[in-house]
Design an enzyme around this catalytic site. Sequence first.
Site, PDB file in Angstrom:
ATOM      1  N   LYS A  47       0.860  -1.198   0.000  1.00  0.00           N
ATOM      2  CA  LYS A  47       0.000   0.000   0.000  1.00  0.00           C
ATOM      3  C   LYS A  47       0.888   1.238   0.000  1.00  0.00           C
ATOM      4  O   LYS A  47       1.886   1.285   0.726  1.00  0.00           O
ATOM      5  CB  LYS A  47      -0.904  -0.017   1.232  1.00  0.00           C
ATOM      6  CG  LYS A  47      -1.913   1.122   1.304  1.00  0.00           C
ATOM      7  CD  LYS A  47      -2.792   0.981   2.559  1.00  0.00           C
ATOM      8  CE  LYS A  47      -3.846   2.079   2.648  1.00  0.00           C
ATOM      9  NZ  LYS A  47      -4.672   1.964   3.876  1.00  0.00           N
TER      10      LYS A  47
ATOM     11  N   SER B 148      -9.683   1.891   3.070  1.00  0.00           N
ATOM     12  CA  SER B 148      -8.876   2.699   2.191  1.00  0.00           C
ATOM     13  C   SER B 148      -7.835   1.896   1.410  1.00  0.00           C
ATOM     14  O   SER B 148      -7.300   2.387   0.420  1.00  0.00           O
ATOM     15  CB  SER B 148      -8.147   3.772   3.009  1.00  0.00           C
ATOM     16  OG  SER B 148      -7.258   3.154   3.927  1.00  0.00           O
TER      17      SER B 148
ATOM     18  N   SER C 159      -9.718  -0.551   7.298  1.00  0.00           N
ATOM     19  CA  SER C 159      -9.195  -0.456   5.936  1.00  0.00           C
ATOM     20  C   SER C 159      -8.465  -1.680   5.402  1.00  0.00           C
ATOM     21  O   SER C 159      -8.112  -1.701   4.226  1.00  0.00           O
ATOM     22  CB  SER C 159      -8.274   0.745   5.806  1.00  0.00           C
ATOM     23  OG  SER C 159      -9.040   1.907   5.706  1.00  0.00           O
TER      24      SER C 159
HETATM   25  N1  GLN Z   1     -13.013   4.222   6.551  1.00  0.00           N
HETATM   26  C1  GLN Z   1     -12.440   4.664   7.775  1.00  0.00           C
HETATM   27  C2  GLN Z   1     -12.028   6.113   7.637  1.00  0.00           C
HETATM   28  O1  GLN Z   1     -12.318   6.662   6.635  1.00  0.00           O
HETATM   29  C3  GLN Z   1     -11.252   3.798   8.135  1.00  0.00           C
HETATM   30  C4  GLN Z   1     -10.076   4.068   7.288  1.00  0.00           C
HETATM   31  C5  GLN Z   1      -8.877   3.234   7.649  1.00  0.00           C
HETATM   32  O2  GLN Z   1      -8.979   2.211   8.311  1.00  0.00           O
HETATM   33  N2  GLN Z   1      -7.720   3.709   7.241  1.00  0.00           N
HETATM   34  O3  GLN Z   1     -11.438   6.679   8.491  1.00  0.00           O
END
Ligand code: GLN
Length: 484
Positions: free
Chosen positions: A79, A154, A178
């Site tokens: 990532k 994400s 995420s």
């Molecule tokens: N969807 C959640 C957010 O927008 C979690 C994102 C993540 O785990 N990086 O914060």
Amino acid sequence: MKLFELTIHELHEKLVSKEISAKELAESVFSRIDDVEERVKSYITVTRDEAFAKADEIDKKIASGERIGPLAGIPTAIKDVMNTEGIRTTCGSKILDNYIPVYTSTAVKNLLEEGIVMTGKTNMDEFAMGSSTENSGFFVTRNPWDLERVPGGSSGGSASVVAADEAIFSLGSDTGGSIRQPAALCGIVGMKPTYGLVSRFGLIAFASSLDQIGPFTKDVTDCAIVLNHLIGHDINDSTSVKIDKPDYTKALVNDLNGITIGVPKELMAEGIDPKIKAVIENALKLLEDNGAVVAETSLPNIEHSLSAYYIIAPAEASSNLARFDGVRYGYRVPDAEDLIDMYMRTRAEGFGDEVKRRIMLGTYALSAGYYDAYYGQAQKVRTLIMDDFNRAFADYDVLVSPTTPTTAFKIGEKVDDPLAMYLSDICTIPVNLAGLPGISVPCGTVDGLPVGLQVIGKTLGEEMMLRVAYSFEQSFGWSEKPKL
Ligand code: GLN
């Protein structure tokens, strides 16, 4: 079966027995990338030359009779939130469009030392803020099961890359879901370790008290193998835990006799698609058939998880993102009038809407007059949620729930409604707030789209969590793949 379709453990045997070379394996994976990447769009950067050079190195080792570890020669995607020395690292943001790190994050370094062949850096929501990868500053990644749908986020690129066989496994980061949410939406295994188990050094920070790095794999065995090499104390991360490294593959026991499994009723309530609930209920039956004792339990305070998370995460983000000021990293407006103009326009042009929304929310929540009312209160709620988990874990070895309330949604469906988007993580966020490990394993489909079962472990209870996930996987026998 093509090489790119195989797992780490299958490929390792072929490499050791010299049935295949690391170069042949890299060729197979890159031919797959050439074939499908244009449609899926998992990668921000592909590191083909570096990959073949590394594969060569591994082949020389094998030829000289040197013993290789289980990850040597395995094509791996990272990532783009993890720093990689000399290789562009954008964090999905225009503000880091041209950023080339001078060091490699500990997690990636640990794997490189084990001989992984890095294939490239994957697309993500900008600064890991989002649940669909639509917040990427560059382009939208597609779900390999249905190219009109999101892969989740994400870490959407790291999930699609494995589901589409464009890498054998990948790394993601999980602040509120995420890793687990996109793994569920893409029909693969995704795991968030206990907070502190994997070093965050070199992971571009979003919310430091919640962020954790973890693997996306094709099965639970591969997840345990990667975890073995990912973890470890790191003096560069003061929150990294000191433990004797277990061999997680020893936890892969296909037997649930006497294991107690709690199902938090709040995570099977309204808000969860009834069709997903039905798939999860079947999974629970399968766990019972394998000898587990499954019963309903309750986490009464987790209904406040999202509210607490959307104070704590933006607050920490607003502070972490202050460093992107046009001076130290990445983008700077070319024609600033003075310093303040440079700061303001660099950040205005460099950050996308969601990142700006979080910076504003977080700055407000941390401001002098409101700190106690918002941040202080959210931290208290966080403690109540931890207490709920502790009480449940007094009675149960693991907890299980759906990973997501719905299957993959359509691209564009939720972009204009941040609150609807935030709800995608309703089952995963409580786990981050409590610092616990969680894994998502495929457990069926609804209307042709994959569904994930989340198994939540106690603090540092990765072994029991993996055992339950593995036993489920063995009896369920998931073999469906997207047709690309
Ligand atoms: N969807 C959640 C957010 O927008 C979690 C994102 C993540 O785990 N990086 O914060």
